[in-house]
Design a protein around this motif. Structure first.
Motif, mmCIF file in Angstrom:
data_model
loop_
_atom_site.group_PDB
_atom_site.id
_atom_site.type_symbol
_atom_site.label_atom_id
_atom_site.label_comp_id
_atom_site.label_asym_id
_atom_site.label_seq_id
_atom_site.Cartn_x
_atom_site.Cartn_y
_atom_site.Cartn_z
ATOM 1 N N SER A 54 -7.680 -22.197 12.439
ATOM 2 C CA SER A 54 -8.165 -20.786 13.051
ATOM 3 C C SER A 54 -6.805 -19.991 13.105
ATOM 4 O O SER A 54 -5.939 -20.598 14.366
ATOM 5 C CB SER A 54 -9.100 -20.808 14.147
ATOM 6 O OG SER A 54 -8.712 -19.907 14.921
ATOM 7 N N PHE A 55 -6.369 -19.195 13.009
ATOM 8 C CA PHE A 55 -5.168 -18.381 13.144
ATOM 9 C C PHE A 55 -5.488 -17.956 14.797
ATOM 10 O O PHE A 55 -4.436 -17.783 15.484
ATOM 11 C CB PHE A 55 -4.828 -17.025 12.345
ATOM 12 C CG PHE A 55 -4.036 -16.018 13.162
ATOM 13 C CD1 PHE A 55 -4.388 -14.774 13.673
ATOM 14 C CD2 PHE A 55 -2.751 -16.396 13.037
ATOM 15 C CE1 PHE A 55 -3.609 -14.106 14.013
ATOM 16 C CE2 PHE A 55 -1.848 -15.473 13.382
ATOM 17 C CZ PHE A 55 -2.116 -14.379 13.960
ATOM 18 N N VAL A 56 -6.699 -17.558 15.320
ATOM 19 C CA VAL A 56 -6.886 -16.977 16.529
ATOM 20 C C VAL A 56 -6.183 -18.078 17.561
ATOM 21 O O VAL A 56 -5.747 -17.919 18.541
ATOM 22 C CB VAL A 56 -8.270 -16.815 16.800
ATOM 23 C CG1 VAL A 56 -8.473 -16.356 18.268
ATOM 24 C CG2 VAL A 56 -8.735 -15.837 15.911
ATOM 25 N N PHE A 59 -2.596 -18.301 17.594
ATOM 26 C CA PHE A 59 -2.130 -17.334 18.294
ATOM 27 C C PHE A 59 -2.284 -17.095 19.838
ATOM 28 O O PHE A 59 -1.202 -17.118 20.438
ATOM 29 C CB PHE A 59 -2.850 -15.721 17.639
ATOM 30 C CG PHE A 59 -2.191 -14.722 18.305
ATOM 31 C CD1 PHE A 59 -2.760 -14.135 19.729
ATOM 32 C CD2 PHE A 59 -1.339 -13.702 17.471
ATOM 33 C CE1 PHE A 59 -2.008 -12.986 20.261
ATOM 34 C CE2 PHE A 59 -1.056 -12.642 18.017
ATOM 35 C CZ PHE A 59 -1.270 -12.083 19.335
ATOM 36 N N VAL A 60 -3.295 -17.308 20.200
ATOM 37 C CA VAL A 60 -3.564 -17.143 21.553
ATOM 38 C C VAL A 60 -2.836 -18.489 22.195
ATOM 39 O O VAL A 60 -2.068 -18.369 23.437
ATOM 40 C CB VAL A 60 -5.066 -17.744 21.936
ATOM 41 C CG1 VAL A 60 -5.255 -17.800 23.509
ATOM 42 C CG2 VAL A 60 -5.915 -16.583 21.447
ATOM 43 N N ASP A 144 0.060 -11.744 10.150
ATOM 44 C CA ASP A 144 -0.313 -12.226 11.432
ATOM 45 C C ASP A 144 0.620 -13.125 11.905
ATOM 46 O O ASP A 144 0.629 -12.854 13.337
ATOM 47 C CB ASP A 144 -1.930 -12.619 11.301
ATOM 48 C CG ASP A 144 -2.074 -13.242 9.833
ATOM 49 O OD1 ASP A 144 -3.252 -13.437 9.536
ATOM 50 O OD2 ASP A 144 -1.223 -13.371 9.334
ATOM 51 N N LEU A 147 3.209 -11.278 13.652
ATOM 52 C CA LEU A 147 2.844 -10.701 15.026
ATOM 53 C C LEU A 147 2.941 -11.761 16.041
ATOM 54 O O LEU A 147 3.732 -11.370 17.092
ATOM 55 C CB LEU A 147 1.179 -10.215 14.833
ATOM 56 C CG LEU A 147 0.637 -9.756 16.096
ATOM 57 C CD1 LEU A 147 1.293 -8.264 16.309
ATOM 58 C CD2 LEU A 147 -0.878 -9.612 15.828
ATOM 59 N N VAL B 156 -5.908 -9.918 25.628
ATOM 60 C CA VAL B 156 -6.010 -11.007 24.722
ATOM 61 C C VAL B 156 -7.767 -11.498 24.956
ATOM 62 O O VAL B 156 -8.213 -11.902 23.951
ATOM 63 C CB VAL B 156 -5.139 -12.260 25.190
ATOM 64 C CG1 VAL B 156 -5.669 -13.673 24.819
ATOM 65 C CG2 VAL B 156 -3.769 -11.954 24.864
ATOM 66 N N SER B 171 -10.476 -14.271 12.319
ATOM 67 C CA SER B 171 -8.908 -14.323 12.577
ATOM 68 C C SER B 171 -8.488 -12.929 12.448
ATOM 69 O O SER B 171 -7.511 -12.308 13.309
ATOM 70 C CB SER B 171 -8.089 -15.148 11.644
ATOM 71 O OG SER B 171 -8.735 -16.387 11.633
ATOM 72 N N PHE B 174 -9.431 -10.901 15.498
ATOM 73 C CA PHE B 174 -8.562 -10.724 16.606
ATOM 74 C C PHE B 174 -7.157 -10.059 16.433
ATOM 75 O O PHE B 174 -6.622 -9.337 17.384
ATOM 76 C CB PHE B 174 -8.408 -12.302 16.808
ATOM 77 C CG PHE B 174 -7.591 -12.587 18.074
ATOM 78 C CD1 PHE B 174 -6.136 -12.805 17.759
ATOM 79 C CD2 PHE B 174 -8.138 -12.640 19.304
ATOM 80 C CE1 PHE B 174 -5.444 -12.923 18.929
ATOM 81 C CE2 PHE B 174 -7.258 -12.932 20.457
ATOM 82 C CZ PHE B 174 -5.826 -13.072 20.270
ATOM 83 N N ALA B 175 -6.690 -10.279 15.259
ATOM 84 C CA ALA B 175 -5.193 -9.790 14.879
ATOM 85 C C ALA B 175 -5.496 -8.506 14.924
ATOM 86 O O ALA B 175 -4.233 -7.666 15.656
ATOM 87 C CB ALA B 175 -4.529 -10.408 13.615
#
Lengths: 197, 281
Positions: A54-56, A59-60, A144, A147, B156, B171, B174-175
């Protein structure tokens, strides 16, 4: 991915081998935290692709670690390791003013060399590594991930700019103070010489 | 870099030795009259060990003999693990900007004080911006102690909530949400500045971020209850709240004839976030 691991390994080895002269760290725990979040953010970014889909989460967690690192460097290790601090104020006219402060010269001269070496090196090195990763994700057209790298890079660069300006300010202050004191000394020497005569 | 301290220390020491010489000249001339001549330059002790004082060079006696250098004065307690857990657990994003205290106080205060100060700043900024209070007429005074940690956390959180509500493409949601809000805030600020408005860049970013708080609440409610009617009602209410929160600051900042030009994009951004919240399923 293999190259990423290789580069990170090389970086770590380099850091360990290129040591500054002499003494031990004066504030080992602060140094540890200073490096911890930086290394954590980088390591998580590199290794997460292996474990997390999961990219989320990537990222987080990466941005969170980077933000924590920003806070630690700005408020804790900057103060303690090199005696510098910077911030922004809005004065009564509504204008924004950037303030830079440093400890007085004796305390600055008393700062542990190894501490400040670690501080500055890791600060610059982290930014360079993030730029590196940014180029990587640019090549792979991963917007992404770009980012993530962008946010972390912004935080690192903000700290670099703030502390570099602070250091230049501190040097200017030292020079100004030293020259002013010499001038005062000459003046009082002359005065006492004339009075005694 | 490694030259950082070497630049300052030699400067210190050379000027110190000059000052030593001058100081000794003064001392000898005052004590023993003009007849004596200073035979040789006395060795100057290493300055690093001199205790901190406000006027180090004006000393009537020679400086004290060198002592073993102690660690940094008033070294505050390093952050403990408990600190870290507390910070992460409360999800409080610490502020990076502090604005008060004389130099010794903010430079040597304990870490926990900094954390508490920053957390309380986030709370007070939130109260100023989002809730009714007497300072709303004077925006400059209201958000004087801006900070970007509150907005960062709210963005966030909103992204996470939207991503959690989404059943597919989490994803990307979110992005997109994060990028939309971050670049939107920057562009809106530039918009106000280009319209000839008097607002400080970071203050405006901070404001637009704090005004997301009602939408955060709305998104949370929408995530928990999946009824469409309820979602529309909640989003409308929180949207109105966000816009009401942002209105005075933006409108005060620009020429009255250009108020609408500055406000319209802000409302547009919040409306689009509202649509995103409703449309997510």
């Amino acid at each position: 991915m293999y190259y990423l691991c290789l580069y990170s390994y090389i970086t770590v080895v380099f850091c360990v081998c290129v040591q500054p002269p002499g003494e031990n760290y004066a504030n080992p725990r602060i140094c540890f935290f200073h490096v911890l979040f930086k290394a954590g953010a980088l390591a998580f970014y590199i290794l997460s692709a292996l474990f997390f889909d999961s990219f989320v989460i990537i990222f987080v967690v990466t941005v969170l670690l980077s933000a924590l690192d920003f806070w630690v460097v700005k408020n804790v290790s900057g103060r303690i390791l090199v005696g510098l601090r910077w911030w922004n104020e809005i004065d009564d006219n509504g204008e924004s003013v950037w303030k830079f402060e440093c400890l007085d010269q004796e305390s600055l001269a008393r700062m542990n060399k190894k501490d400040s070496w670690l501080f500055w090196w890791t600060l610059y090195l982290t930014a360079v590594v993030w730029i590196f990763f940014g180029i990587f994700s640019l090549i792979r057209f991963q917007a992404d991930y770009l980012l993530v790298v962008g946010v972390c890079l912004t935080l690192s660069v903000a700290n670099i700019v703030g502390f570099t300006k602070c250091r230049k300010d501190a040097k200017k202050q030292i020079q100004a103070f030293a020259s002013q004191t010499i001038a005062n000394r000459f003046q009082s020497t002359l005065q006492s010489a004339f009075s005694v005569v | 870099m490694s030259y950082s301290e070497r630049d300052t220390v030699p400067l210190n020491q050379s000027s110190q030795s000059d000052i030593d010489e001058i100081e000794n000249l003064i001392n000898y001339s005052v004590q023993s009259g003009p007849a004596t001549v200073l035979p040789a330059r006395p060795p100057s002790p290493p300055r690093a060990s001199i205790p901190v004082s406000s006027s180090p060079f004006i000393a009537s006696n020679l400086p004290p003999p060198p002592q073993k250098p102690a660690s940094v004065p008033a070294a505050p307690p390093p952050p403990s693990n408990q600190n870290r857990n507390a910070n992460v657990g409360t999800n409080g994003q610490q502020s990076g900007m502090t604005g008060f205290g004389s130099p010794p106080n903010t430079l040597t205060e304990p870490v926990w004080d900094t954390v508490k100060r920053d957390l309380s700043r986030i709370v007070s900024n939130l109260k100023l911006v989002v809730f009714p209070n007497p300072f709303r007429e004077d925006p400059g005074k209201a958000l004087r102690d801006w900070d970007l940690w509150g907005p960062f956390f709210f963005i966030v959180f909103l992204g996470l909530t939207l991503s959690w509500s989404a059943s597919v493409k989490k994803s990307e949601v979110f992005a997109v949400a994060f990028a939309l809000l971050a670049t939107g805030a920057i562009i809106l600020t530039l918009n106000v500045l280009l319209l000839g408005g008097h607002i400080i860049f970071f203050q405006s970013l901070s404001l637009l971020g704090y005004c997301l708080f009602p939408l955060d609440v709305g998104a949370l409610i929408c995530m928990l209850k999946d009824n469409v009617i309820l979602k529309i009602v909640v989003v409308c209410v929180t949207l109105a709240w966000s816009s009401w929160a942002a209105y005075p600051f933006i409108s005060m900042a620009v020429n009255p004839r250009r108020k609408a030009l500055a406000l319209y994009p802000v409302l547009l951004m919040y409306v689009s976030v509202g649509f995103l919240i409703i449309a997510i399923n």
